[in-house]
Design a protein around this motif. Structure first.
Motif, short mmCIF file in Angstrom:
data_model
loop_
_atom_site.label_atom_id
_atom_site.label_comp_id
_atom_site.label_asym_id
_atom_site.label_seq_id
_atom_site.Cartn_x
_atom_site.Cartn_y
_atom_site.Cartn_z
N LYS A 62 -5.56 89.12 -8.34
CA LYS A 62 -4.20 88.62 -8.28
C LYS A 62 -3.98 87.74 -7.06
N ALA A 63 -4.52 88.21 -5.91
CA ALA A 63 -4.33 87.46 -4.66
C ALA A 63 -5.04 86.11 -4.72
N ILE A 64 -6.24 86.08 -5.30
CA ILE A 64 -6.97 84.81 -5.40
C ILE A 64 -6.25 83.84 -6.33
N THR A 65 -5.73 84.39 -7.44
CA THR A 65 -4.97 83.54 -8.37
C THR A 65 -3.76 82.94 -7.68
N GLU A 66 -3.03 83.78 -6.94
CA GLU A 66 -1.85 83.30 -6.22
C GLU A 66 -2.25 82.27 -5.16
N MET A 67 -3.42 82.52 -4.51
CA MET A 67 -3.87 81.59 -3.48
C MET A 67 -4.19 80.23 -4.08
N VAL A 68 -4.86 80.21 -5.21
CA VAL A 68 -5.19 78.93 -5.87
C VAL A 68 -3.92 78.22 -6.31
N THR A 69 -2.97 78.99 -6.84
CA THR A 69 -1.69 78.40 -7.28
C THR A 69 -0.94 77.81 -6.09
N SER A 70 -0.91 78.57 -4.99
CA SER A 70 -0.20 78.09 -3.79
C SER A 70 -0.85 76.82 -3.23
N GLU A 71 -2.19 76.79 -3.25
CA GLU A 71 -2.88 75.59 -2.76
C GLU A 71 -2.53 74.38 -3.63
N SER A 72 -2.47 74.58 -4.94
CA SER A 72 -2.14 73.46 -5.85
C SER A 72 -0.72 72.97 -5.58
N ILE A 73 0.19 73.92 -5.43
CA ILE A 73 1.58 73.54 -5.14
C ILE A 73 1.66 72.84 -3.81
N HIS A 74 0.90 73.35 -2.82
CA HIS A 74 0.94 72.75 -1.49
C HIS A 74 0.40 71.32 -1.53
N GLN A 75 -0.67 71.11 -2.26
CA GLN A 75 -1.23 69.77 -2.36
C GLN A 75 -0.24 68.82 -3.04
N ALA A 76 0.45 69.33 -4.06
CA ALA A 76 1.46 68.50 -4.73
C ALA A 76 2.60 68.18 -3.78
N ALA A 77 2.99 69.17 -2.98
CA ALA A 77 4.07 68.94 -2.02
C ALA A 77 3.66 67.91 -0.98
N LEU A 78 2.41 67.99 -0.53
CA LEU A 78 1.93 66.99 0.45
C LEU A 78 1.93 65.60 -0.16
N SER A 79 1.53 65.51 -1.43
CA SER A 79 1.49 64.19 -2.09
C SER A 79 2.89 63.61 -2.19
N VAL A 80 3.86 64.44 -2.60
CA VAL A 80 5.23 63.96 -2.71
C VAL A 80 5.79 63.64 -1.33
N GLY A 81 5.46 64.48 -0.38
CA GLY A 81 5.96 64.25 0.98
C GLY A 81 5.46 62.96 1.58
N ALA A 82 4.23 62.63 1.25
CA ALA A 82 3.67 61.39 1.80
C ALA A 82 4.46 60.19 1.31
N ARG A 83 4.92 60.26 0.08
CA ARG A 83 5.71 59.16 -0.45
C ARG A 83 7.08 59.11 0.20
N ILE A 84 7.63 60.28 0.52
CA ILE A 84 8.96 60.30 1.12
C ILE A 84 8.91 59.83 2.56
N ILE A 85 7.94 60.33 3.33
CA ILE A 85 7.88 60.01 4.76
C ILE A 85 7.53 58.55 4.98
N GLN A 86 6.72 57.94 4.13
CA GLN A 86 6.31 56.57 4.37
C GLN A 86 7.44 55.56 4.18
N GLN A 87 8.55 55.98 3.57
CA GLN A 87 9.67 55.07 3.39
C GLN A 87 10.32 54.72 4.75
N THR A 88 10.47 53.45 5.03
CA THR A 88 11.13 52.96 6.25
C THR A 88 12.24 51.99 5.87
N LEU A 89 12.99 51.50 6.88
CA LEU A 89 14.08 50.55 6.62
C LEU A 89 13.53 49.25 6.04
N VAL A 90 12.35 48.86 6.47
CA VAL A 90 11.73 47.65 5.97
C VAL A 90 11.47 47.75 4.45
N ASP A 91 11.07 49.01 4.04
CA ASP A 91 10.82 49.22 2.62
C ASP A 91 12.08 49.04 1.81
#
Length: 331
Positions: A299-328
């Protein structure tokens, strides 16, 4: 509500921190093998775990007590077996001495062996486990038999005066306090509220044996007053002495030894039952502790893999949000 770029960035960082926290907790569980690493993780599990460990500690102590109980009972049974074998030899000697064809010198030689057996039985009555005398009741620091003052001519001992008065024939109890009496029960706790007696009543048993041995020795004494004993008088030692003593001949004494051995055997059987009960209790508590604290790895390994996937998705979305500047936005 107007959502600003700062709000998006702050929320993203907050969610990333939470994601890191979940993965860190799962990683700790996988590394330690337990659901919690500190009481604050789950106070309920922590409190239950303390109770289970307390129960296991008691079981471990009772198991150590069982080893002590077995030591006492086995040593007592072995000592009583030695006494029983010696009494068989005494019976043979008395039967031999009761023959009128024996000369006074031959009976004197038999008396010498009787006296040696008497001393041997006295030594057995002072058997020790470590530094504790097993036939002295709760006063385990004192022997049951001590040297007479002045010493007896035959080298025999007498019942410890701290326990009993012994007149050479019968035991006269003077112990008012049971806790200091030689027949007081030695109890060892083997389970919650359950105690087992591990000693045998040494003063009465060995006192009566010693009394009988003294009578037999006196009958075989060539210098006996009023004269040498007859074969009939000697034969009475096999079964026929009459006195106020509970055990006054070889037959009664031997039966008493067998009764005491049977009692020790019954206690040993109960000890085995208690050991089985402790073993089952240990298994049960260990299982409860495991269910309470041990992590479910799948159960813990399954949750760990799920959390890692969610975390990677969050990082991907975050990268798009943070890179936005006034110039954009101007573009």
């Amino acid at each position: 509500m107007r959502v600003t770029q700062t709000m998006l960035s702050n929320n993203m960082l907050l969610n990333l921190n939470r994601s890191y926290g979940r993965m860190s907790k799962l990683q700790d569980q996988l590394n330690s093998g337990t659901k919690i690493t500190r009481p604050s993780d789950d106070p309920v599990i922590a409190v239950k775990g303390m109770g289970y460990r307390r129960d296991l500690g008691r079981v471990e102590q009772y198991t150590r007590n069982m080893n002590e109980v077995n030591n006492w009972i086995d040593t007592t049974d072995e000592s009583l077996n030695q006494v029983g074998e010696q009494m068989k030899r005494v019976r043979e000697l008395v039967i031999q001495a009761a023959n009128d064809t024996n000369t006074p010198d031959e009976r004197a030689k038999i008396k010498t062996e009787i006296d040696q057996i008497r001393q041997q039985i006295q030594d057995v009555s002072n058997t020790k486990i470590g530094d504790r005398y097993i036939f002295s009741g709760t006063n385990t620091d004192k022997p049951l038999f001590v040297d007479a003052t002045p010493p007896n001519a035959d080298g025999s001992k007498i019942i410890n005066a701290d326990y009993q008065l012994y007149d050479g024939t019968n035991i006269i109890s003077t112990a008012a306090d049971k806790l200091t009496a030689p027949n007081a029960d030695v109890q060892i706790e083997v389970y919650d509220g359950i105690q087992l007696q591990v000693n045998a009543p040494g003063a009465d048993l060995f006192g009566n044996i010693d009394s009988l041995m003294g009578k037999i020795s006196n009958l075989l004494d060539p210098e006996r007053v009023p004269g040498p004993a007859t074969s009939e008088e000697i034969s009475k030692a096999l079964g026929g002495f009459t006195s106020n003593s509970k055990s006054d001949d070889i037959t009664n004494i031997h039966n008493k030894i067998l009764e005491t051995q049977a009692d020790m055997g019954a206690r040993q059987n109960r000890v085995e039952l208690m050991e089985n009960r402790l073993s089952l209790r240990e298994i049960s508590v260990t299982k409860q502790l495991s269910n309470n604290e041990d992590v479910d790895y799948s159960k813990a390994i399954t949750e760990m893999v799920t959390s890692e996937s969610i975390h990677q998705a969050a990082l991907s979305v975050g990268a798009r949000i943070i890179q936005q500047t006034l110039v954009d936005f101007i573009r």
